[in-house]
Design an enzyme around this catalytic site. Structure first.
Site, short mmCIF file in Angstrom:
data_model
loop_
_atom_site.label_atom_id
_atom_site.label_comp_id
_atom_site.label_asym_id
_atom_site.label_seq_id
_atom_site.Cartn_x
_atom_site.Cartn_y
_atom_site.Cartn_z
CG HIS A 29 -5.80 -8.37 0.10
ND1 HIS A 29 -6.10 -8.48 -1.24
CD2 HIS A 29 -5.62 -7.07 0.33
CE1 HIS A 29 -6.09 -7.28 -1.79
NE2 HIS A 29 -5.79 -6.41 -0.85
NE ARG A 86 -3.63 -2.35 2.55
CZ ARG A 86 -3.32 -3.56 3.00
NH1 ARG A 86 -2.10 -3.78 3.49
NH2 ARG A 86 -4.20 -4.55 2.98
NE ARG A 89 -2.60 -2.85 -2.10
CZ ARG A 89 -2.30 -3.85 -1.28
NH1 ARG A 89 -1.02 -4.19 -1.09
NH2 ARG A 89 -3.24 -4.52 -0.64
CE1 TYR A 130 -9.30 -25.37 12.76
CE2 TYR A 130 -11.07 -23.93 12.02
CZ TYR A 130 -10.60 -24.92 12.86
OH TYR A 130 -11.42 -25.44 13.83
CE LYS A 169 -7.89 -1.41 4.90
NZ LYS A 169 -8.43 -1.40 3.51
CG HIS A 227 -5.70 0.55 -3.83
ND1 HIS A 227 -5.36 0.09 -2.58
CD2 HIS A 227 -6.60 -0.34 -4.32
CE1 HIS A 227 -6.03 -1.02 -2.32
NE2 HIS A 227 -6.80 -1.30 -3.35
#
Length: 404
Positions: free
Chosen positions: A359, A244, A336, A369, A271, A333
């Protein structure tokens, strides 16, 4: 004992000393030397069994009939073992609390809870929206008195100016603050739930991003652009690392482990508040070699031109892209998104791509998990991406091509 008449109350004159006139049932008219009059009710305190007086209003604001009604309320409380003075103190404290807990005061408490959850730029941006569009109209209103029509009226001028995205975001902030007020115990329910539904909706705008085939054009124009070398390096650094803009602009030399070829961003700067490790490719390391003579002796890899002790502005990439002709085509952005689209088209593992982009999936159970950061799998992915960028730069003087 005969009860007082309205005429007697009106004609009661002050004397050398304060005195009381009884109306019966514990109700008295208290006349002071100054001539002011007030109603008092005598009762026996439930806890100490001692007599005392409690005020029930000033005359003539409170009439004789109203004073009698209030005296009846006092006697009823005492009969139930409740001290009227404690009830009055509680009501006074409640009113004081309501008056001090204005929307702005509660918003400040809400902001304090966000310090460790959101980036400073996000907090500052949200607070600025409130300062401009909420506080002038509803900032001084106690949250217990705030209503949906008040909040809607505050945002209507924005809607008339067609600033619908700002309306939407500000309405969300108002809702979030009032939900905080509910959780804090200041109000029983959030009166602003759903206020955004009364405003016109902004048009859905897709993320501005270049198509994969437009990457060579981006590299070529950035290479030829008249901009500071640190800005060029920052753009290529973000492009290669897929981070970012705030993460890239705030990079510190202490976060770089060149021996392990890793950039380790602490959770405080991320973030999602989770440490992010990024494998550094040959091309990424070449960018560091370029900026080292400029900033190697400082804390930040990409220092601000105005104040080298601070990092460059996270918006500098967007500003630079806009200046060189990419306004309306891509943003920081969008770089990305360009990486994500290209890597997905090459059929890399989607989980590995998402990990490279830092993310977190929307499936909370799966996230619990699947805690792998796919570091080893990301190394070949990052290498492929940097090599791909380098191939796209052939024929131009990109940072990595001219310093390797």
């Amino acid at each position: 004992m005969a009860k007082l008449t309205a005429k007697e109350v009106a004609n009661a004159k002050p004397k050398d000393k304060a005195y009381r006139l009884s109306d019966g049932g514990g109700l008295y008219l208290h006349i002071r030397k100054s001539g002011s009059k007030s109603w008092e009710c005598r009762y026996i305190k439930p806890t100490t069994r001692k007599p005392t007086y409690t005020g029930v209003g000033a005359y003539p604001d409170v009439s004789l009939a109203n004073a009698r009604a209030r005296a009846t309320d006092v006697r009823k409380l005492v009969s139930e073992g409740i001290d009227p003075q404690l009830v009055k103190a509680e009501q006074k404290a409640k009113i004081s609390s309501e008056q001090s807990n204005t929307f702005k005061a509660v918003a400040e408490l809400w902001r304090d809870t966000k310090v460790n959850l959101n980036g400073s730029n996000t907090i500052a941006g949200n607070w600025r929206k409130l300062e401009l569009h909420a506080f002038p109209s509803i900032g001084s209103i106690p949250v217990t008195m705030l209503t949906a029509p008040m909040a809607i009226a505050a945002l209507k001028p924005l809607e008339k100016k067609e600033r619908l995205e700002t309306v939407k975001r500000t309405a969300q902030l108002l809702n979030e603050i009032m939900t905080f007020a509910v959780n804090f115990g200041l109000v029983h329910a959030n009166p602003l739930t759903g206020i955004k539904e009364v405003f016109r909706k902004p048009k859905v705008q897709h993320m501005l991003a270049l198509k994969p085939e437009e990457l060579p054009e981006l590299i070529r124009i950035v290479a030829k652009a008249n901009m500071a070398i640190t800005t060029k390096c920052l753009i290529e650094w973000q492009l290669h690392t897929m981070t970012r803009s705030s993460e890239a602009a705030g990079a510190r030399w202490e976060e770089i482990d060149e021996e392990k070829r890793l950039w380790i961003i602490p959770k405080e700067r991320m973030k999602m508040k989770k440490e992010h490790q990024i494998p550094l490719t040959e091309q990424a390391l070449a960018i560091l070699d370029v900026v080292r003579p400029i900033s190697g002796h400082r804390n930040y890899v990409f220092p601000s031109i105005r104040d080298p002790k601070k990092p460059t502005d996270a918006e500098s990439i967007n500003k630079a892209l806009s200046r060189i002709g990419f306004k309306g085509r891509t943003t920081a952005h969008g770089l990305r998104s360009l990486a994500s689209t290209t890597l997905n088209e090459q059929e890399f593992n989607p989980d590995v791509i998402e990990a490279a982009l830092a993310h977190t999936g929307k499936d909370a159970i799966r996230n619990a998990y699947n805690r792998s950061n796919y570091l080893e799998q990301r190394k070949p992915l990052m290498k492929w991406w940097s090599d791909h960028i380098e191939k796209a730069s052939y024929g131009s003087m990109s940072i990595t091509n001219s310093h390797r």
